[in-house]
Design a protein around this motif. Structure first.
Motif, PDB file in Angstrom:
ATOM      1  N   HIS A 188       5.047   2.848   1.148  1.00  0.00           N
ATOM      2  CA  HIS A 188       5.760   3.500   0.231  1.00  0.00           C
ATOM      3  C   HIS A 188       6.298   4.992   0.880  1.00  0.00           C
ATOM      4  O   HIS A 188       7.280   5.245   0.963  1.00  0.00           O
ATOM      5  CB  HIS A 188       5.066   4.161  -1.049  1.00  0.00           C
ATOM      6  N   LEU A 189       5.192   5.632   1.543  1.00  0.00           N
ATOM      7  CA  LEU A 189       5.530   6.969   2.256  1.00  0.00           C
ATOM      8  C   LEU A 189       6.403   6.596   3.278  1.00  0.00           C
ATOM      9  O   LEU A 189       7.421   7.343   3.630  1.00  0.00           O
ATOM     10  CB  LEU A 189       4.084   7.547   2.675  1.00  0.00           C
ATOM     11  N   PRO A 239       0.735  -1.382  -0.002  1.00  0.00           N
ATOM     12  CA  PRO A 239      -0.043  -0.031   0.128  1.00  0.00           C
ATOM     13  C   PRO A 239       0.876   1.251   0.035  1.00  0.00           C
ATOM     14  O   PRO A 239       2.097   1.190   0.492  1.00  0.00           O
ATOM     15  CB  PRO A 239      -0.622  -0.036   1.457  1.00  0.00           C
ATOM     16  N   ALA A 240       0.320   2.441  -0.661  1.00  0.00           N
ATOM     17  CA  ALA A 240       0.928   3.436  -0.522  1.00  0.00           C
ATOM     18  C   ALA A 240       1.567   4.064   0.699  1.00  0.00           C
ATOM     19  O   ALA A 240       2.604   4.721   0.850  1.00  0.00           O
ATOM     20  CB  ALA A 240       0.234   4.662  -1.231  1.00  0.00           C
ATOM     21  N   SER A 241       0.905   3.591   1.834  1.00  0.00           N
ATOM     22  CA  SER A 241       1.538   4.141   3.381  1.00  0.00           C
ATOM     23  C   SER A 241       2.630   3.542   3.275  1.00  0.00           C
ATOM     24  O   SER A 241       3.522   4.168   3.955  1.00  0.00           O
ATOM     25  CB  SER A 241       0.400   3.588   4.016  1.00  0.00           C
ATOM     26  N   ARG A 257       9.961   6.159   1.789  1.00  0.00           N
ATOM     27  CA  ARG A 257      10.567   7.513   1.386  1.00  0.00           C
ATOM     28  C   ARG A 257      11.286   8.190   2.687  1.00  0.00           C
ATOM     29  O   ARG A 257      12.095   8.825   2.497  1.00  0.00           O
ATOM     30  CB  ARG A 257       9.355   7.964   0.763  1.00  0.00           C
TER      31      ARG A 257
END
Lengths: 409, 63
Positions: free
Chosen positions: A393-394, A389-391, A397
């Motif tokens: 990815h954040l 999930p993009a969470s 990052r």
């Protein structure tokens, strides 16, 4: 008479440059000149959704066209026009109809064009994928059962191979020297992507290149460097790109790999000094990796035009006013791709890693969720994750940001 | 105050908006976008950036 900035190139970079010039407070003329007839549009869907199901040309354009910022008023667009020459010292450019236009400032945003495979054989049946027109033309020949040879296994090669396979084509991927997206992903994740492609029917040919195309008039097959031949009526050449720098020749610039710039995206002359009032942005700009203290490189990701326009526009306006630009930020590169519905997200500079470590999951199964860290020494300089999930990815990052690889000279 | 809307049919949960304007956009644990429809004008610059970096151009400012 008012002052004029010419923006050479009318794709995403040209648009972002014009917007950022207005955001910086530039009140003079802005003239954006581009070779394509279309207004700026979004290219990533061209190898995915648009290639799979484009609709009519009008629908594609309305779906992909960027909405300019509302503050970007008074921008003049001259589309369908090629710039053929420039005189940076005399501050003029020349158009394909012979007209010469003077400038007070110049933004170089002419980008890249696809490289072609230089081997003997017929020309018919060979495609590239960079523009809306390319995607529309390619879509019409990707019929179920069509034998498709994709040459090159970077982002565009892998994405178009996956899309062609999902349309029912029989796809062979001629990988070239490195595996699927191996340069940005590293070898472990690259092998995982190959596995994903293979499982969906793409015939991946490792470590081979094209020697010649077969056929009389139009392509019927591909001769490979391992001596084998593959049948293919449709060829997609995805073997990298050339920078559109020809119009800059004769100005004493180093044009060997794009346009060399400093950290403010100011174009550098051969003596290493900035050329007054000329900046470059997007994937044509070769600029220093301040974050990791590494030499200048071009960054061919979707976020680059936006990131670099934010730095270049204030530097150009300061230069025209005879001021020194404020300190430039060092953007963190990022990229993504979608292969058969699995999102792969990258951040930082994985291609410059000396070592990779698995942070979670199994790189052999990207679709099940994996993250790989990329290191120089003990410093995390990039993370690529897939199927998360993009969470997440954040989160990764932030780890790269916190690793504080920013080198200050 | 300003107002935005996100076209959920376009949104692909990339999360780039949450990087550009974290006070307005966030990604929940399932990786799905959550956002504040109404926000302070002081955040307009950030939100403009979020609109810029959305790979599918799904964020719209409301008049």
């Amino acid at each position: 008479m008012g002052q004029r900035i010419i923006v050479a190139g009318a794709s995403l970079g040209g648009l972002r440059a014009a917007e950022q010039l207005r955001a910086t407070g530039w009140e003079g003329e802005i003239l954006v000149i581009g070779e394509e007839n279309h207004p700026p549009y979004n290219r990533p869907p061209l190898s995915k959704e648009v290639l799979a199901a484009p609709g009519t040309p009008k629908e594609v354009l309305s779906k992909l066209a960027f909405r300019p910022r509302r503050s970007a008023t008074g921008i003049q667009w001259r589309l369908g026009t090629r710039i053929t020459a420039s005189n940076l010292a005399g501050r003029t450019i020349t158009l394909d109809d012979g007209e010469e236009i003077s400038f007070d400032g110049l933004v170089i945003a002419t980008g890249l064009r696809p490289a072609r495979v230089a081997v003997p054989g017929p020309l018919d049946g060979r495609h590239v994928l960079r523009s809306i027109d390319d995607a529309l033309a390619l879509h019409t020949v990707l019929l179920p059962g069509t034998r498709v040879g994709v040459i090159g296994s970077g982002f565009i090669g892998c994405e178009s191979a996956a899309t062609a396979a999902s349309l029912g084509c029989a796809v062979t991927l001629v990988e070239g020297r490195t595996g699927p997206m191996e340069r940005p992903l590293g070898s472990a994740l690259s092998a995982g992507v190959r596995e994903m492609l293979s499982r969906r029917g793409v015939d991946c040919r490792e470590a081979v290149s094209v020697v010649a195309y077969r056929g009389d008039g139009s392509c019927t097959g591909i001769e490979l460097s391992d001596g084998r031949t593959v049948s293919a009526e449709v060829i997609i050449e995805a073997v990298g790109s050339h920078a559109n720098v020809e119009w800059l020749q004769g100005n004493g610039l180093d044009l060997g790999d794009g346009v060399e710039c400093d950290g403010h995206l100011r174009v550098l002359a051969a003596d290493g000094q900035p050329v007054p009032c000329v900046v470059a942005i997007g994937d044509i700009a070769r600029y220093p990796d301040v974050r990791n203290g590494l030499p200048a490189r071009r960054v061919e990701h979707w976020a680059t035009p936006t990131d670099t326009a934010k730095i270049a526009a204030p530097a150009l306006v300061a230069g025209i006013a005879g001021r020194t630009p404020a300190e430039a930020p060092a953007p963190l590169p990022s990229f993504w791709t979608d292969i058969f519905g699995t999102r792969i997200n990258g951040v930082g500079s994985p291609a410059d890693a000396e070592e990779t470590r698995i942070l979670e999951g199994d790189p052999g199964k990207p679709q099940e969720g994996v993250a790989v860290g990329y290191y120089r020494g003990n410093t995390l300089i990039g993370v690529v994750n897939a199927g998360l999930p993009a969470s997440r990815h954040l989160h990764y990052r932030q780890l790269v940001l916190d690793a504080g690889a920013l080198v200050t000279n | 105050m300003s107002q935005i809307t996100v076209d959920r049919k376009l949104c692909d949960n990339h999360g780039q908006c949450a990087i550009a304007a974290p006070k307005v956009f966030s990604m929940n644990d399932e990786g799905v976008l959550e956002f504040e429809e109404i926000f302070d004008d002081a955040l307009l610059d950030e939100v403009e950036e979020a609109i810029d970096v959305c790979p599918v151009q799904a964020i719209f400012v409301k008049d």
